[in-house]
Motif scaffolding. Structure first.
Motif, mmCIF file in Angstrom:
data_model
loop_
_atom_site.group_PDB
_atom_site.id
_atom_site.type_symbol
_atom_site.label_atom_id
_atom_site.label_comp_id
_atom_site.label_asym_id
_atom_site.label_seq_id
_atom_site.Cartn_x
_atom_site.Cartn_y
_atom_site.Cartn_z
ATOM 1 N N SER A 17 0.812 -1.217 0.000
ATOM 2 C CA SER A 17 0.000 0.000 0.000
ATOM 3 C C SER A 17 0.842 1.262 0.000
ATOM 4 C CB SER A 17 -0.923 -0.002 1.229
ATOM 5 O OG SER A 17 -1.760 -1.140 1.229
ATOM 6 N N LEU A 18 2.081 1.156 0.495
ATOM 7 C CA LEU A 18 2.931 2.335 0.635
ATOM 8 C C LEU A 18 3.963 2.483 -0.472
ATOM 9 C CD1 LEU A 18 3.594 2.184 4.494
ATOM 10 C CD2 LEU A 18 1.807 3.437 3.274
ATOM 11 N N MET A 19 4.092 1.490 -1.341
ATOM 12 C CA MET A 19 5.091 1.544 -2.400
ATOM 13 C C MET A 19 4.971 2.774 -3.299
ATOM 14 S SD MET A 19 7.265 -0.913 -2.038
ATOM 15 C CE MET A 19 8.072 -1.088 -3.635
ATOM 16 N N PRO A 20 3.756 3.274 -3.586
ATOM 17 C CA PRO A 20 3.661 4.475 -4.436
ATOM 18 C C PRO A 20 4.359 5.703 -3.863
ATOM 19 C CG PRO A 20 1.536 3.369 -4.325
ATOM 20 C CD PRO A 20 2.409 2.709 -3.309
ATOM 21 N N LEU A 21 4.630 5.691 -2.545
ATOM 22 C CA LEU A 21 5.279 6.839 -1.907
ATOM 23 C C LEU A 21 6.804 6.775 -2.020
ATOM 24 C CD1 LEU A 21 3.098 7.184 1.330
ATOM 25 C CD2 LEU A 21 2.861 8.395 -0.845
ATOM 26 N N GLY A 22 7.338 5.661 -2.517
ATOM 27 C CA GLY A 22 8.783 5.552 -2.702
ATOM 28 C C GLY A 22 9.512 5.123 -1.445
ATOM 29 N N ILE A 23 9.532 3.842 -1.170
ATOM 30 C CA ILE A 23 10.196 3.309 0.016
ATOM 31 C C ILE A 23 11.686 3.099 -0.273
ATOM 32 C CG2 ILE A 23 10.317 1.350 1.613
ATOM 33 C CD1 ILE A 23 7.329 0.926 1.162
ATOM 34 N N LYS A 24 12.512 3.508 0.678
ATOM 35 C CA LYS A 24 13.961 3.397 0.521
ATOM 36 C C LYS A 24 14.566 2.358 1.462
ATOM 37 C CE LYS A 24 18.187 6.210 0.518
ATOM 38 N NZ LYS A 24 18.738 7.576 0.727
ATOM 39 N N VAL A 25 14.174 2.404 2.757
ATOM 40 C CA VAL A 25 14.785 1.552 3.774
ATOM 41 C C VAL A 25 13.691 0.999 4.687
ATOM 42 C CG1 VAL A 25 16.391 1.450 5.730
ATOM 43 C CG2 VAL A 25 16.938 2.880 3.747
ATOM 44 N N LEU A 26 13.842 -0.262 5.099
ATOM 45 C CA LEU A 26 12.969 -0.880 6.094
ATOM 46 C C LEU A 26 13.811 -1.349 7.272
ATOM 47 C CD1 LEU A 26 10.855 -3.183 3.734
ATOM 48 C CD2 LEU A 26 10.214 -0.911 4.585
ATOM 49 N N ARG A 27 13.330 -1.065 8.474
ATOM 50 C CA ARG A 27 13.941 -1.607 9.685
ATOM 51 C C ARG A 27 12.854 -2.362 10.446
ATOM 52 N NH1 ARG A 27 16.321 3.419 9.272
ATOM 53 N NH2 ARG A 27 14.939 4.382 10.804
ATOM 54 N N ILE A 28 13.097 -3.652 10.668
ATOM 55 C CA ILE A 28 12.062 -4.545 11.176
ATOM 56 C C ILE A 28 12.587 -5.310 12.381
ATOM 57 C CG2 ILE A 28 10.552 -6.494 10.614
ATOM 58 C CD1 ILE A 28 11.164 -5.760 7.593
ATOM 59 N N THR A 29 11.789 -5.327 13.452
ATOM 60 C CA THR A 29 12.021 -6.245 14.561
ATOM 61 C C THR A 29 10.748 -7.052 14.742
ATOM 62 O OG1 THR A 29 13.539 -4.726 15.674
ATOM 63 C CG2 THR A 29 12.608 -6.508 16.989
ATOM 64 N N THR A 30 10.866 -8.383 14.677
ATOM 65 C CA THR A 30 9.684 -9.233 14.786
ATOM 66 C C THR A 30 9.551 -9.806 16.193
ATOM 67 O OG1 THR A 30 10.710 -11.368 14.233
ATOM 68 C CG2 THR A 30 10.101 -9.915 12.392
ATOM 69 N N PHE A 31 8.313 -10.148 16.542
ATOM 70 C CA PHE A 31 7.992 -10.786 17.819
ATOM 71 C C PHE A 31 7.086 -11.967 17.470
ATOM 72 C CE2 PHE A 31 8.900 -6.343 18.348
ATOM 73 C CZ PHE A 31 9.759 -6.297 19.431
ATOM 74 N N GLN A 32 7.677 -13.157 17.366
ATOM 75 C CA GLN A 32 7.021 -14.291 16.736
ATOM 76 C C GLN A 32 6.573 -15.338 17.757
ATOM 77 O OE1 GLN A 32 10.203 -13.808 13.161
ATOM 78 N NE2 GLN A 32 9.012 -15.702 13.078
ATOM 79 N N SER A 33 5.326 -15.753 17.607
ATOM 80 C CA SER A 33 4.733 -16.713 18.535
ATOM 81 C C SER A 33 5.277 -18.114 18.311
ATOM 82 C CB SER A 33 3.210 -16.712 18.369
ATOM 83 O OG SER A 33 2.853 -17.215 17.087
ATOM 84 N N THR A 34 5.019 -18.985 19.276
ATOM 85 C CA THR A 34 5.528 -20.354 19.207
ATOM 86 C C THR A 34 4.845 -21.170 18.105
ATOM 87 O OG1 THR A 34 3.961 -20.999 20.940
ATOM 88 C CG2 THR A 34 6.187 -20.391 21.629
ATOM 89 N N SER A 35 3.623 -20.819 17.733
ATOM 90 C CA SER A 35 2.933 -21.589 16.701
ATOM 91 C C SER A 35 3.632 -21.500 15.353
ATOM 92 C CB SER A 35 1.479 -21.125 16.554
ATOM 93 O OG SER A 35 1.417 -19.752 16.206
ATOM 94 N N GLY A 36 4.466 -20.487 15.174
ATOM 95 C CA GLY A 36 5.234 -20.382 13.944
ATOM 96 C C GLY A 36 6.197 -21.539 13.750
ATOM 97 N N ALA A 37 6.495 -22.246 14.832
ATOM 98 C CA ALA A 37 7.387 -23.409 14.759
ATOM 99 C C ALA A 37 6.621 -24.723 14.821
ATOM 100 C CB ALA A 37 8.417 -23.350 15.888
ATOM 101 N N GLY A 38 5.279 -24.671 14.842
ATOM 102 C CA GLY A 38 4.482 -25.890 14.775
ATOM 103 C C GLY A 38 3.882 -26.333 16.098
ATOM 104 N N LYS A 39 3.130 -27.438 16.017
ATOM 105 C CA LYS A 39 2.394 -27.937 17.180
ATOM 106 C C LYS A 39 3.300 -28.338 18.326
ATOM 107 C CE LYS A 39 -0.191 -31.110 15.205
ATOM 108 N NZ LYS A 39 -1.235 -32.161 15.073
ATOM 109 N N LEU A 40 4.422 -28.991 18.017
ATOM 110 C CA LEU A 40 5.313 -29.434 19.097
ATOM 111 C C LEU A 40 5.894 -28.257 19.865
ATOM 112 C CD1 LEU A 40 7.251 -32.389 17.406
ATOM 113 C CD2 LEU A 40 5.375 -32.509 19.056
ATOM 114 N N ALA A 41 6.174 -27.170 19.171
ATOM 115 C CA ALA A 41 6.685 -25.973 19.836
ATOM 116 C C ALA A 41 5.629 -25.379 20.763
ATOM 117 C CB ALA A 41 7.115 -24.945 18.800
ATOM 118 N N MET A 42 4.377 -25.345 20.328
ATOM 119 C CA MET A 42 3.292 -24.843 21.171
ATOM 120 C C MET A 42 3.116 -25.716 22.407
ATOM 121 S SD MET A 42 0.521 -24.029 18.160
ATOM 122 C CE MET A 42 -0.714 -23.267 19.202
ATOM 123 N N GLU A 43 3.126 -27.027 22.196
ATOM 124 C CA GLU A 43 2.969 -27.943 23.325
ATOM 125 C C GLU A 43 4.121 -27.810 24.305
ATOM 126 O OE1 GLU A 43 2.669 -31.671 21.339
ATOM 127 O OE2 GLU A 43 0.636 -31.281 20.585
#
Length: 343
Positions: free
Chosen positions: A145-171
């Protein structure tokens, strides 16, 4: 494209018993684009012959074998990369079309990487589509949605839940939480159990945060950071400058990102907000949106949207989404429905 050997117009879901596979089936049934009678399911050998119940619909699970490959014309893979590596070439060889949510084909230059709201049309003539992962997909929904404004740099820090690693990780996370809570209340047996427990992430994630998602390379980047960087560049702009740090957090479902976007020129925050509010797959909120509040929702939520003091070209926001949906089951369903309508 080869003519598929099967005579039935069927869609197959591989990995049907996993978190994402079950949700893929649920979404297919709820959305109703593909008739439930046209859906067949595959899982491991230990599940073969068993019945999987989803929304009052029964699916008989099969094991994927050479003689089952002609049963369907469209395939959704909600599996680990090793399964995709083994079976997708065989399905392609008999004319099947595949949407693969594993990481195996994402950086193959011959395979389009698809994010439904961003570039679904790129799947039109593809026999095989890879799907972006559960962090880069929601981020690209925002950035598109923001690409028309001309993006130059992204800085990202993620906070990822255990389900991203599957059922065994959640359990494992739930078991850690139970034992830690019990040990803090004086239970000696729980304390002993913690001392010998094989933690899924190598260290406890309960009451903790781990600044690592995946293994490290020789430059100090973990695999998830490299995935996010390369996937965003492949879909949006290979020249984008991107900094990523990924963090595993003690949450069951819901991935969040602290996203800073630097534009080519000084930016008006009202213009940014207007663009984001113009897309139905996004939801801009005046209140904070923590991960618990996005579970079960298809939209990507944006909160804490603000201009950065002293940095006229930059805006910062909090991005939250249900990682079992966006970048997983929902993306699979969007591609399969799109391909289904072509028949």
């Amino acid at each position: 494209m080869k003519q598929h050997l099967g005579y039935d117009r069927k869609i197959a879901i591989v990995g049907a018993t996993g978190n994402v596979g079950r949700l893929t089936l649920q979404l297919l049934l709820q959305r109703g684009v593909i008739p439930k009678e046209s859906i067949i399911t595959f899982a491991s050998a230990t599940s073969a012959g068993k019945t999987l119940e989803i929304l009052d619909t029964s699916f008989i699970l099969q094991e994927l074998k050479e003689d089952t490959l002609a049963q369907a014309s469209l395939w959704g893979f909600n599996t680990e990369a090793e399964v995709s590596q083994q079976w997708i070439p065989k399905i392609l060889s008999v004319g099947g079309r595949v949407a693969d949510s594993s990481s195996y084909y994402r950086q193959d230059p011959k395979v389009p990487l698809i994010v439904g709201p961003v570039n679904l049309a790129d799947a039109k003539d593809a026999q095989l589509c890879a799907l972006a992962n559960c962090v880069s997909s929601p981020l690209m929904c925002v950035l598109k949605s923001l690409m028309p404004l001309g993006i130059k740099v992204l800085r990202i820090t993620t906070f990822q839940s255990t389900s991203g690693a599957g059922k065994l990780a959640m359990e494992g996370f739930l078991q850690e939480t139970k034992l830690f809570t019990s040990a803090m209340n004086g239970c000696v047996e729980s304390a002993k159990a913690l001392g010998s427990m094989p933690f899924y992430f190598g260290r406890p994630v309960a009451f903790n945060v781990l600044p690592q998602v995946g293994g490290f390379d020789d430059q100090g980047y973990c695999s998830e950071e490299n995935k996010i960087l390369s996937e965003i560049q492949k879909v949006l702009d290979k020249e984008l400058k991107i900094s990523v740090t990924t963090v595993r957090v003690p949450v069951l479902v819901g991935h969040c990102s602290d996203l800073t976007v630097q534009f080519q020129e000084a930016i008006d925050l009202n213009q940014v907000c207007s663009l984001l509010e113009g897309d139905s797959f996004l939801k801009v909120s005046d209140d904070i949106v923590p991960p618990q509040e996005v579970v079960g929702k298809d939209q990507v939520f944006i909160s804490r949207l603000r201009a950065l003091k002293g940095f006229p070209k930059e805006v910062k926001m909090w991005v939250a989404s249900d990682n079992l949906r966006r970048g997983a089951a929902l993306d699979t369903v969007e591609v399969l429905e799109y391909l289904w309508k072509q028949y």
